[in-house]
Design a protein around this motif. Sequence first.
Motif, PDB file in Angstrom:
ATOM      1  N   LEU A 106       5.278 -24.096   5.575  1.00  0.00           N
ATOM      2  CA  LEU A 106       6.542 -24.386   6.625  1.00  0.00           C
ATOM      3  C   LEU A 106       6.856 -22.589   7.086  1.00  0.00           C
ATOM      4  CD1 LEU A 106       8.225 -27.667   5.994  1.00  0.00           C
ATOM      5  CD2 LEU A 106       6.026 -27.647   7.664  1.00  0.00           C
ATOM      6  N   GLN A 107       7.533 -22.612   5.981  1.00  0.00           N
ATOM      7  CA  GLN A 107       8.058 -20.759   6.707  1.00  0.00           C
ATOM      8  C   GLN A 107       7.046 -20.097   7.511  1.00  0.00           C
ATOM      9  OE1 GLN A 107       9.267 -18.243   3.680  1.00  0.00           O
ATOM     10  NE2 GLN A 107      11.414 -18.121   4.474  1.00  0.00           N
ATOM     11  N   PHE A 108       6.116 -19.904   7.066  1.00  0.00           N
ATOM     12  CA  PHE A 108       4.965 -19.091   7.578  1.00  0.00           C
ATOM     13  C   PHE A 108       4.656 -20.164   8.577  1.00  0.00           C
ATOM     14  CE2 PHE A 108      -0.057 -18.018   7.518  1.00  0.00           C
ATOM     15  CZ  PHE A 108       0.749 -16.234   8.020  1.00  0.00           C
ATOM     16  N   ARG A 109       4.249 -21.131   8.897  1.00  0.00           N
ATOM     17  CA  ARG A 109       3.915 -22.487  10.299  1.00  0.00           C
ATOM     18  C   ARG A 109       5.300 -21.742  11.499  1.00  0.00           C
ATOM     19  NH1 ARG A 109       2.434 -27.942  11.348  1.00  0.00           N
ATOM     20  NH2 ARG A 109       2.234 -26.193  13.705  1.00  0.00           N
ATOM     21  N   MET A 110       6.533 -20.846  10.989  1.00  0.00           N
ATOM     22  CA  MET A 110       7.444 -20.872  12.202  1.00  0.00           C
ATOM     23  C   MET A 110       7.400 -19.566  12.317  1.00  0.00           C
ATOM     24  SD  MET A 110      10.388 -22.613   9.630  1.00  0.00           S
ATOM     25  CE  MET A 110      12.463 -22.002  10.798  1.00  0.00           C
ATOM     26  N   TYR A 230      11.870 -26.585  12.301  1.00  0.00           N
ATOM     27  CA  TYR A 230      12.796 -27.287  11.040  1.00  0.00           C
ATOM     28  C   TYR A 230      13.434 -28.757  11.269  1.00  0.00           C
ATOM     29  CZ  TYR A 230      17.105 -26.874   8.200  1.00  0.00           C
ATOM     30  OH  TYR A 230      18.043 -27.169   7.084  1.00  0.00           O
ATOM     31  N   ASP A 231      13.512 -29.219  12.457  1.00  0.00           N
ATOM     32  CA  ASP A 231      14.113 -30.327  12.216  1.00  0.00           C
ATOM     33  C   ASP A 231      12.850 -31.506  12.186  1.00  0.00           C
ATOM     34  OD1 ASP A 231      16.217 -29.213  13.095  1.00  0.00           O
ATOM     35  OD2 ASP A 231      16.691 -29.880  15.852  1.00  0.00           O
ATOM     36  N   TYR A 232      11.555 -31.151  12.990  1.00  0.00           N
ATOM     37  CA  TYR A 232      10.604 -32.195  12.214  1.00  0.00           C
ATOM     38  C   TYR A 232       9.980 -31.575  10.811  1.00  0.00           C
ATOM     39  CZ  TYR A 232       6.610 -34.946  13.453  1.00  0.00           C
ATOM     40  OH  TYR A 232       6.121 -35.597  13.799  1.00  0.00           O
ATOM     41  N   ALA A 234      11.885 -29.893   8.349  1.00  0.00           N
ATOM     42  CA  ALA A 234      12.551 -29.827   7.452  1.00  0.00           C
ATOM     43  C   ALA A 234      13.068 -31.098   5.818  1.00  0.00           C
ATOM     44  CB  ALA A 234      14.093 -28.682   7.793  1.00  0.00           C
ATOM     45  N   GLY A 235      13.366 -32.454   5.948  1.00  0.00           N
ATOM     46  CA  GLY A 235      13.135 -33.409   5.755  1.00  0.00           C
ATOM     47  C   GLY A 235      12.315 -33.914   4.807  1.00  0.00           C
ATOM     48  N   TYR A 236      11.173 -33.127   4.709  1.00  0.00           N
ATOM     49  CA  TYR A 236       9.957 -33.091   4.011  1.00  0.00           C
ATOM     50  C   TYR A 236       9.858 -31.755   2.793  1.00  0.00           C
ATOM     51  CZ  TYR A 236       8.304 -36.417   7.869  1.00  0.00           C
ATOM     52  OH  TYR A 236       8.214 -37.078   8.349  1.00  0.00           O
ATOM     53  N   VAL A 237      10.878 -31.509   2.655  1.00  0.00           N
ATOM     54  CA  VAL A 237      10.856 -29.917   2.131  1.00  0.00           C
ATOM     55  C   VAL A 237      12.392 -30.666   1.385  1.00  0.00           C
ATOM     56  CG1 VAL A 237      11.603 -27.408   1.669  1.00  0.00           C
ATOM     57  CG2 VAL A 237       9.776 -28.519   3.490  1.00  0.00           C
ATOM     58  N   PRO A 238      12.276 -30.385  -0.382  1.00  0.00           N
ATOM     59  CA  PRO A 238      13.437 -30.409  -0.721  1.00  0.00           C
ATOM     60  C   PRO A 238      14.188 -29.477  -0.788  1.00  0.00           C
ATOM     61  CG  PRO A 238      11.257 -29.818  -2.528  1.00  0.00           C
ATOM     62  CD  PRO A 238      10.946 -29.312  -0.668  1.00  0.00           C
ATOM     63  N   ALA A 244      14.995 -21.177   2.917  1.00  0.00           N
ATOM     64  CA  ALA A 244      14.034 -20.491   3.112  1.00  0.00           C
ATOM     65  C   ALA A 244      13.904 -19.836   4.373  1.00  0.00           C
ATOM     66  CB  ALA A 244      12.968 -20.525   2.100  1.00  0.00           C
ATOM     67  N   LEU A 245      13.827 -21.130   5.028  1.00  0.00           N
ATOM     68  CA  LEU A 245      13.184 -22.340   6.095  1.00  0.00           C
ATOM     69  C   LEU A 245      15.094 -21.798   7.283  1.00  0.00           C
ATOM     70  CD1 LEU A 245      12.022 -25.532   5.790  1.00  0.00           C
ATOM     71  CD2 LEU A 245      10.295 -23.601   5.944  1.00  0.00           C
ATOM     72  N   ARG A 246      16.152 -22.165   6.901  1.00  0.00           N
ATOM     73  CA  ARG A 246      17.126 -21.960   7.288  1.00  0.00           C
ATOM     74  C   ARG A 246      16.899 -20.211   7.677  1.00  0.00           C
ATOM     75  NH1 ARG A 246      19.425 -26.176   4.445  1.00  0.00           N
ATOM     76  NH2 ARG A 246      20.329 -24.622   3.567  1.00  0.00           N
ATOM     77  N   ALA A 247      16.671 -19.182   6.970  1.00  0.00           N
ATOM     78  CA  ALA A 247      16.796 -18.622   7.068  1.00  0.00           C
ATOM     79  C   ALA A 247      16.206 -17.913   8.787  1.00  0.00           C
ATOM     80  CB  ALA A 247      15.857 -17.357   5.447  1.00  0.00           C
ATOM     81  N   LEU A 248      15.070 -18.159   8.987  1.00  0.00           N
ATOM     82  CA  LEU A 248      14.312 -17.680  10.499  1.00  0.00           C
ATOM     83  C   LEU A 248      15.134 -18.677  10.977  1.00  0.00           C
ATOM     84  CD1 LEU A 248      10.776 -18.481   9.430  1.00  0.00           C
ATOM     85  CD2 LEU A 248      11.746 -17.264   9.477  1.00  0.00           C
ATOM     86  N   LEU A 249      16.088 -19.200  11.289  1.00  0.00           N
ATOM     87  CA  LEU A 249      16.648 -19.940  12.712  1.00  0.00           C
ATOM     88  C   LEU A 249      18.012 -19.214  13.157  1.00  0.00           C
ATOM     89  CD1 LEU A 249      17.267 -23.391  11.491  1.00  0.00           C
ATOM     90  CD2 LEU A 249      15.431 -22.685  12.884  1.00  0.00           C
ATOM     91  N   GLU A 250      18.236 -18.439  12.416  1.00  0.00           N
ATOM     92  CA  GLU A 250      19.666 -16.864  12.574  1.00  0.00           C
ATOM     93  C   GLU A 250      19.094 -16.241  12.849  1.00  0.00           C
ATOM     94  OE1 GLU A 250      20.502 -15.850   8.316  1.00  0.00           O
ATOM     95  OE2 GLU A 250      21.088 -17.962   7.920  1.00  0.00           O
TER      96      GLU A 250
END
Length: 250
Positions: A106-110, A230-232, A234-238, A244-250
């Motif tokens: 997901l991080q790569f997709r973002m 992320y919103d769609y 993130a709920g499926y990620v532990p 690691a995903l939130r880092a891309l939102l900053e």
Amino acid sequence: MGGPRFEPVRAVRAYERVVEQVEEAIESGSLTPGQRLPSERELMVQFSVSRSTVREALRVLQARGLVRSRPGDPNGAEVLPFTPAALHKSMTTLARVEELSLAELLQFRMVLDSSAILLATRQRSEEQLAEMDAAVARMREAVEAGHDTFGAADVAFHDAVARASGNKLIQICTDVVRSIVLGLISEKIATAPDRAALMRQSISHHEEVIAAVRAGDGRLAARLSRKAMYDYYAGYVPADERSALRALLE
């Protein structure tokens, strides 16, 4: 007793060495698309291996999309041009063999999607923008009608963005990563109790992205794209992997 610790040695099968040498010849340009490899008999002589070893190597090379070998053909296998389909297959295999986590994918997709939208903002045509609009309209219709076509319409939107980016590698990578992600969590998405709400939220995000693209604000479009992803998902990620995903939102 001190000293270095050694790892077990992996035995390399003879056919793997044959595959490596042919791959190196193709990568270096010594063998070019349309050329033929030597016959099976000649390969046996040059590599000093058995016929079964040569045939196993050819099977591997064919499975990787590098050559085409026809049973009973007196000529050697034909070297094929490298195609997007071959890269798609190689990347899919790599992702599965390396057992990448959902968070990594997901991080790569973002990263990919936001880069694609940034490029698309600069380079898109009016026709490509219309394709994005049409895809979101189909997403909206799917939710209202309760159809399972929402996912296909969402894919159409991201395909339109990837094409508008003008980068073929982004198109291929986006397609590969998306298909692997959906393969991992499609059942969870289908059975989510708040699925309709998630779909409506996704449509709203897509509309915001399109508005930013239309306004020529690539940075905003890219940021909105990452937030939507992320919103769609993130709920499926532990929970302990979401940073690691939130880092891309900053």
